[in-house]
Design a protein around this motif. Structure first.
Motif, PDB file in Angstrom:
ATOM      1  N   PRO A  40      88.058  94.702  21.320  1.00 44.37           N
ATOM      2  CA  PRO A  40      87.463  95.834  20.957  1.00 44.37           C
ATOM      3  C   PRO A  40      88.217  97.179  21.550  1.00 44.37           C
ATOM      4  CG  PRO A  40      85.884  94.355  21.801  1.00 44.37           C
ATOM      5  CD  PRO A  40      87.263  93.760  21.910  1.00 44.37           C
ATOM      6  N   PRO A  41      88.458  98.158  20.738  1.00 46.71           N
ATOM      7  CA  PRO A  41      89.044  99.361  21.302  1.00 46.71           C
ATOM      8  C   PRO A  41      88.100 100.112  22.147  1.00 46.71           C
ATOM      9  CG  PRO A  41      88.042  99.988  19.165  1.00 46.71           C
ATOM     10  CD  PRO A  41      87.797  98.574  19.625  1.00 46.71           C
ATOM     11  N   THR A  42      88.918 100.969  23.058  1.00 47.86           N
ATOM     12  CA  THR A  42      88.089 101.654  23.979  1.00 47.86           C
ATOM     13  C   THR A  42      88.048 103.248  23.320  1.00 47.86           C
ATOM     14  OG1 THR A  42      90.106 102.284  25.234  1.00 47.86           O
ATOM     15  CG2 THR A  42      88.850 100.554  26.114  1.00 47.86           C
ATOM     16  N   LEU A  43      87.279 104.169  23.900  1.00 45.02           N
ATOM     17  CA  LEU A  43      87.199 105.670  23.543  1.00 45.02           C
ATOM     18  C   LEU A  43      88.631 106.129  23.633  1.00 45.02           C
ATOM     19  CD1 LEU A  43      85.387 107.825  22.284  1.00 45.02           C
ATOM     20  CD2 LEU A  43      84.708 108.369  24.452  1.00 45.02           C
ATOM     21  N   GLU A  44      89.147 106.055  24.744  1.00 43.88           N
ATOM     22  CA  GLU A  44      90.306 106.446  25.265  1.00 43.88           C
ATOM     23  C   GLU A  44      91.504 106.231  23.925  1.00 43.88           C
ATOM     24  OE1 GLU A  44      88.684 105.181  27.152  1.00 43.88           O
ATOM     25  OE2 GLU A  44      87.868 106.798  28.419  1.00 43.88           O
ATOM     26  N   PHE A  45      91.396 104.917  23.680  1.00 43.94           N
ATOM     27  CA  PHE A  45      92.423 104.379  22.767  1.00 43.94           C
ATOM     28  C   PHE A  45      92.122 104.855  21.361  1.00 43.94           C
ATOM     29  CE2 PHE A  45      93.058 101.528  18.919  1.00 43.94           C
ATOM     30  CZ  PHE A  45      94.289 101.035  19.043  1.00 43.94           C
ATOM     31  N   CYS A  46      90.804 105.153  20.851  1.00 44.63           N
ATOM     32  CA  CYS A  46      90.554 105.760  19.617  1.00 44.63           C
ATOM     33  C   CYS A  46      91.033 107.237  19.450  1.00 44.63           C
ATOM     34  CB  CYS A  46      89.012 105.660  19.441  1.00 44.63           C
ATOM     35  SG  CYS A  46      88.357 103.983  18.864  1.00 44.63           S
ATOM     36  N   LEU A  47      91.025 107.931  20.915  1.00 49.97           N
ATOM     37  CA  LEU A  47      91.211 109.424  20.902  1.00 49.97           C
ATOM     38  C   LEU A  47      92.763 109.550  20.733  1.00 49.97           C
ATOM     39  CD1 LEU A  47      89.024 110.734  23.362  1.00 49.97           C
ATOM     40  CD2 LEU A  47      88.721 110.918  20.939  1.00 49.97           C
ATOM     41  N   GLU A  48      93.629 108.411  20.992  1.00 51.97           N
ATOM     42  CA  GLU A  48      95.100 108.449  20.543  1.00 51.97           C
ATOM     43  C   GLU A  48      95.662 107.558  19.612  1.00 51.97           C
ATOM     44  OE1 GLU A  48      96.508 107.138  24.262  1.00 51.97           O
ATOM     45  OE2 GLU A  48      96.036 109.089  25.573  1.00 51.97           O
ATOM     46  N   TYR A  49      94.635 107.099  18.671  1.00 51.33           N
ATOM     47  CA  TYR A  49      94.945 106.285  17.436  1.00 51.33           C
ATOM     48  C   TYR A  49      95.802 107.307  16.724  1.00 51.33           C
ATOM     49  CZ  TYR A  49      94.003 102.535  14.068  1.00 51.33           C
ATOM     50  OH  TYR A  49      94.146 101.493  13.335  1.00 51.33           O
ATOM     51  N   PRO A  50      97.170 106.711  16.380  1.00 53.78           N
ATOM     52  CA  PRO A  50      98.118 107.701  15.467  1.00 53.78           C
ATOM     53  C   PRO A  50      97.891 107.360  13.997  1.00 53.78           C
ATOM     54  CG  PRO A  50      99.405 105.549  16.143  1.00 53.78           C
ATOM     55  CD  PRO A  50      97.575 105.538  16.739  1.00 53.78           C
ATOM     56  N   GLU A  51      98.122 108.776  13.296  1.00 55.91           N
ATOM     57  CA  GLU A  51      98.114 108.659  11.921  1.00 55.91           C
ATOM     58  C   GLU A  51      98.813 107.818  11.243  1.00 55.91           C
ATOM     59  OE1 GLU A  51      96.880 113.395  11.511  1.00 55.91           O
ATOM     60  OE2 GLU A  51      98.601 112.538  10.469  1.00 55.91           O
ATOM     61  N   VAL A  52      99.940 107.261  11.796  1.00 58.74           N
ATOM     62  CA  VAL A  52     100.976 106.551  11.385  1.00 58.74           C
ATOM     63  C   VAL A  52     100.244 105.099  10.833  1.00 58.74           C
ATOM     64  CG1 VAL A  52     101.849 105.603  13.420  1.00 58.74           C
ATOM     65  CG2 VAL A  52     103.220 105.636  11.383  1.00 58.74           C
ATOM     66  N   VAL A  53      99.207 104.573  11.490  1.00 62.68           N
ATOM     67  CA  VAL A  53      98.499 103.408  11.272  1.00 62.68           C
ATOM     68  C   VAL A  53      97.612 103.323  10.141  1.00 62.68           C
ATOM     69  CG1 VAL A  53      98.911 102.778  13.976  1.00 62.68           C
ATOM     70  CG2 VAL A  53      96.583 103.764  12.812  1.00 62.68           C
ATOM     71  N   ILE A  54      97.235 104.639   9.553  1.00 60.05           N
ATOM     72  CA  ILE A  54      96.463 104.548   8.285  1.00 60.05           C
ATOM     73  C   ILE A  54      97.181 103.638   7.172  1.00 60.05           C
ATOM     74  CG2 ILE A  54      95.430 105.810   6.437  1.00 60.05           C
ATOM     75  CD1 ILE A  54      95.499 108.194   8.378  1.00 60.05           C
ATOM     76  N   PRO A  55      96.317 102.698   6.853  1.00 63.15           N
ATOM     77  CA  PRO A  55      96.871 101.741   5.838  1.00 63.15           C
ATOM     78  C   PRO A  55      96.898 102.235   4.649  1.00 63.15           C
ATOM     79  CG  PRO A  55      94.500 100.819   6.529  1.00 63.15           C
ATOM     80  CD  PRO A  55      95.107 102.273   7.229  1.00 63.15           C
ATOM     81  N   SER A  56      97.938 101.826   3.724  1.00 66.09           N
ATOM     82  CA  SER A  56      98.149 102.353   2.602  1.00 66.09           C
ATOM     83  C   SER A  56      97.423 101.416   1.524  1.00 66.09           C
ATOM     84  CB  SER A  56      99.539 102.211   2.182  1.00 66.09           C
ATOM     85  OG  SER A  56     100.310 100.930   2.503  1.00 66.09           O
TER      86      SER A  56
END
Length: 298
Positions: free
Chosen positions: A61-77
Motif C-alpha cells: 500500500p502507498p503512503t500519502l508522501e508517496f502519492c504526492l510525489e507520484y510522477p506523471e510518467v507512470v500514467i499508463p497508456s
C-alpha cells in the motif's frame, strides 16, 4: 487486440481488487463444482505449489508522501481507468512531481523492450497506485477542509470577541461567554454574556431571545453615581404574529454570577437582572471590605 481487451477488463471490473488478484480455482473454465472430490496426487500438489509461487503479489500500500510525489510518467497508456483516476489525483494537488516511484522500464540507457507480460504487470501496478492514491488524497483533503473550517470559526470568534467594547477598564471581558441557566416558573433561561440569550422548556430550546447588539453604562462603573450597566440583545425568534424577541439585561454588583430575575413586561420583550462582581465599583468594594473587617473584629 490484447491491449483493447485489457482496457475492457479494467473498465468493467466492479471491484478494483479484481484487477490484480489471482482468479480463484473454482472459477477456472471446465471446473465441475458437482464432481466428487478425489485424493490429490503428488503431481497435483506440485502444480498447486508452482501456481502459488507464480501468483502475482499485490503491491505494498502507498503512503500519502508517496502519492504526492507520484510522477506523471507512470500514467499508463493502456488503461483509461487508471489514467482518469490519476488525472483526478493530480488535479487535487497541483505540484511538480519528481520522476521515479514506479519502474516504467525507461532509462537513459537503451534496454530490451518489455514483453507483453511485463507491460501488463506495469499497467496493473500503475492502476493499483492510481486507485489507492486517489483514495488517500481525497481522504486527506476532507480532513484538511474540516481543519480549515474549524480554524476559520475560531478566528472569527476571536475577532468578534476583540471587537466588543467591555468598558474602561474592560473588567466585563471576564464574563464573556460564561453561560448560566436559571429557571423561573415553567421556563429556563440561558444567558451567555455578550453572545446570546435563549429560552428553554423541559430542557428543550424553544426560542432565541436575541443576540448581543449593544451596551450602556459600562464606562461609568466607577463614577460617584453610575448609571445602570446594561446589555441589549435583539433579533431573537419571531413571536407568533408578533415582533422579534428581544431582552435588556441589567448587570448588578453581586458576589456571584447568577440570573436574579426574568420578566416579560410586554409581548416578546423581556427584562433580566444579572449579578456579577465585574460591575462592582471601587466604592462598593471598599464598603464590602470594611463590612468584612468589622465583622471579623466583632
Amino acid at each position: 487486440q490484447e491491449d483493447e481487451g485489457y482496457v475492457s477488463d479494467a473498465s468493467e471490473a466492479s471491484n478494483p481488487d479484481d484487477l490484480y488478484n489471482p482468479i480463484p480455482s473454482d472459477h477456472v473454465e471446465g471446473h465441475n463444482a458437482e464432481s466428487q472430490p478425489t485424493e490429490p496426487s503428488e503431481n497435483a500438489a506440485n502444480q498447486n505449489a508452482d501456481t502459488n509461487a507464480n501468483a502475482t503479489p499485490t503491491p505494498s500500500p502507498p503512503t500519502l508522501e508517496f502519492c504526492l510525489e507520484y510522477p506523471e510518467v507512470v500514467i499508463p497508456s493502456k488503461s483509461n481507468v487508471a489514467s482518469n483516476l490519476f488525472q483526478k489525483v493530480t488535479s487535487l494537488f497541483k505540484k511538480s512531481t519528481p520522476k521515479a516511484a514506479v519502474n516504467t522500464g525507461e532509462s537513459s540507457e537503451e534496454t530490451a523492450p518489455l514483453t507483453p507480460e511485463q507491460e501488463a504487470e506495469n499497467d496493473r501496478i500503475k492502476l493499483y497506485y492510481a486507485i489507492e492514491c486517489e483514495r488517500l488524497i481525497q481522504g486527506q483533503s476532507e480532513v484538511n477542509r474540516n481543519e480549515q473550517s474549524t480554524l476559520e470559526n475560531k478566528i472569527g470568534n476571536l475577532k468578534t470577541r476583540l471587537e466588543i467594547h467591555y468598558g474602561n477598564p474592560p473588567t466585563l471581558r471576564a464574563v464573556y461567554g460564561n453561560c448560566l441557566k436559571s429557571k423561573f416558573n415553567e421556563y429556563e433561561y440561558e444567558h451567555c454574556p455578550f453572545k446570546h440569550v435563549n429560552q428553554f422548556e423541559h430542557g428543550n430550546l424553544i426560542a432565541s431571545l436575541g443576540s448581543f447588539s449593544s451596551s450602556g453604562g459600562i464606562d461609568s462603573i466607577n463614577d460617584p453615581n453610575p448609571p445602570p450597566v446594561m446589555l441589549y440583545y435583539t433579533n431573537g425568534q419571531h413571536c407568533w404574529k408578533g415582533p422579534q424577541r428581544s431582552i435588556s439585561i441589567e448587570l448588578i454588583c453581586g458576589e456571584n454570577e447568577e440570573i436574579l430575575s426574568v420578566v416579560e413586561p410586554s409581548r416578546c420583550v423581556y427584562q433580566m437582572k444579572f449579578s456579577t462582581p465585574t460591575v462592582c465599583s471601587e466604592t462598593m468594594l471598599e464598603s464590602v471590605r470594611w463590612a468584612m473587617e468589622t465583622r471579623d473584629e466583632l
